[in-house]
Design a protein around this motif. Structure first.
Motif, mmCIF file in Angstrom:
data_model
loop_
_atom_site.group_PDB
_atom_site.id
_atom_site.type_symbol
_atom_site.label_atom_id
_atom_site.label_comp_id
_atom_site.label_asym_id
_atom_site.label_seq_id
_atom_site.Cartn_x
_atom_site.Cartn_y
_atom_site.Cartn_z
ATOM 1 N N ASP A 75 15.226 72.778 31.373
ATOM 2 C CA ASP A 75 15.771 73.864 32.108
ATOM 3 C C ASP A 75 14.754 75.155 32.182
ATOM 4 O O ASP A 75 14.441 75.519 33.125
ATOM 5 N N GLU A 76 14.013 75.242 31.181
ATOM 6 C CA GLU A 76 13.194 76.516 30.822
ATOM 7 C C GLU A 76 11.860 76.004 31.708
ATOM 8 O O GLU A 76 11.492 77.071 32.459
ATOM 9 N N CYS A 77 11.453 75.027 31.530
ATOM 10 C CA CYS A 77 10.318 74.558 32.102
ATOM 11 C C CYS A 77 10.419 74.639 33.864
ATOM 12 O O CYS A 77 9.494 75.257 34.525
ATOM 13 N N ILE A 78 11.416 74.187 34.022
ATOM 14 C CA ILE A 78 11.859 74.043 35.595
ATOM 15 C C ILE A 78 12.024 75.565 36.057
ATOM 16 O O ILE A 78 11.512 76.190 37.277
ATOM 17 N N THR A 91 18.652 73.692 42.334
ATOM 18 C CA THR A 91 17.838 72.753 43.602
ATOM 19 C C THR A 91 16.748 71.852 42.820
ATOM 20 O O THR A 91 16.747 70.593 43.297
ATOM 21 N N ALA A 92 15.988 72.462 41.857
ATOM 22 C CA ALA A 92 15.089 71.491 41.044
ATOM 23 C C ALA A 92 15.803 70.194 40.590
ATOM 24 O O ALA A 92 15.240 69.297 40.737
ATOM 25 N N LYS A 126 3.621 68.172 33.031
ATOM 26 C CA LYS A 126 4.749 67.368 33.286
ATOM 27 C C LYS A 126 5.928 68.120 32.924
ATOM 28 O O LYS A 126 6.192 68.636 31.931
ATOM 29 N N VAL A 127 6.943 67.941 33.790
ATOM 30 C CA VAL A 127 8.332 68.634 33.619
ATOM 31 C C VAL A 127 9.343 67.390 33.362
ATOM 32 O O VAL A 127 9.594 66.526 34.212
#
Length: 304
Positions: A66-69, A171-172, A60-61
């Motif tokens: 930001d780091e995980c994305i 973009t994410a 799950k994000v």
């Protein structure tokens, strides 16, 4: 042999999928059992002939992580997963044989047009069966296509095909903003019962959770009888909620009913409803929650 990983990535903004995962966990099942059921059935022949196992992972994000994305969308060369920024998504990750020092890890994106709907359909399908919806069928074919891009008929890991450059985390994050906003409509059985006060309280409570910023929220009263400044408007200004529309496109002024019946308003009922709907839709773009304030009581404006 290293197992082939089936990784399901979804965002905190994918609300239906969050609910499914929570329900599955409450039932003591895998985080997203439908993927396991789906992959096991469709890839059974391929995995059996190769002697390969499948390992299922769910990630799950959070929309503010930001780091995980960045890790998810970064290229393989830079230590990422090359996931598409538009979550949810499913990735197939295969590692080369341990005796091949030159081969590199491969990642293939299961390209499904409506992945979220497909997963929901399959999860809600009758026990032991797969859904027959168009979205679910598309997911199945996409899963097999992704597998064929990873391995040849003999089970050998294929070299990667040229891809377009991976989009960045901006973009994410933008994807988060395009998810449909939660719309909360506050109505009352009579005038002056505190509808706008409830709206103000909801906005304040959402801000207090710390999960929402003023730019995530919006308030609109698409139809009104009063054009005077309301306390909720002042509240929005004070809290920095700039997406505040206290007077929408429909104003029920004194004599409106008589004018409408005589055809003097130059607008049909459909026109007025369309104006109200478009005003809410426009305001909702890029928001997480929209509070919609009702007008008067059910009979107000019923002539339209």
């Amino acid at each position: 042999e290293n197992p082939v990983k089936v990784i399901f990535l979804y965002g905190s903004w994918n609300r239906r999928l969050c609910s499914i995962v929570e329900e599955a966990e409450c039932l003591h099942l895998a985080a997203l059992p439908v993927l396991e059921k789906l992959s096991h059935r469709l890839l059974k022949e391929e995995t059996s002939s190769m002697g390969t196992n499948l390992l299922y992972l769910t990630v799950k994000v959070d929309d503010d992580d930001d780091e995980c994305i960045d890790v998810c969308t970064r290229s393989l060369q830079d230590g990422g997963l090359e996931a598409p920024p538009e979550l949810p998504c499913v990735l197939l990750v295969a590692h080369p044989p341990t005796n091949d020092s030159n081969a590199k890890m491969r990642v293939e994106h299961v390209e499904c047009h409506d992945l979220e709907q497909a997963l929901v359909d399959d999860f809600e399908a009758e026990c032991g069966k797969l859904a027959s919806s168009a979205a679910a069928e598309n997911l199945r074919s996409s899963l097999k296509e992704a597998w064929s891009r990873l391995f040849d008929a003999k089970g050998n890991l294929l070299p990667p095909q040229p891809k377009q450059s991976i989009r960045n985390t901006t973009t994410a994050k933008r994807r988060v903003k395009t998810e449909p906003a939660i719309r909360i409509f506050v109505a009352g059985d009579k005038s002056q019962v505190g509808k706008s006060s409830i709206c103000m309280g909801l906005l304040g409570a959402l801000l207090k959770t710390g999960k929402y910023t003023p730019s995530d929220l919006a308030y609109i009263k698409p139809a009104t009888q009063c054009e005077a400044i309301q306390l909720v408007e002042e509240f929005c200004k004070h809290k920095g909620i700039t997406s505040c529309v206290p007077i929408g496109p429909i104003v029920y002024y004194k004599g409106f009913t008589r004018s409408f019946l005589k055809g003097e308003t130059c607008e049909t009922s459909e026109d007025l409803l369309q104006k109200a709907s478009e005003a809410v839709d426009t305001l909702a773009m890029g928001k997480k929650v929209v509070i919609i304030d009702g007008v008067g009581y059910p009979a107000v404006g019923s002539i339209t």
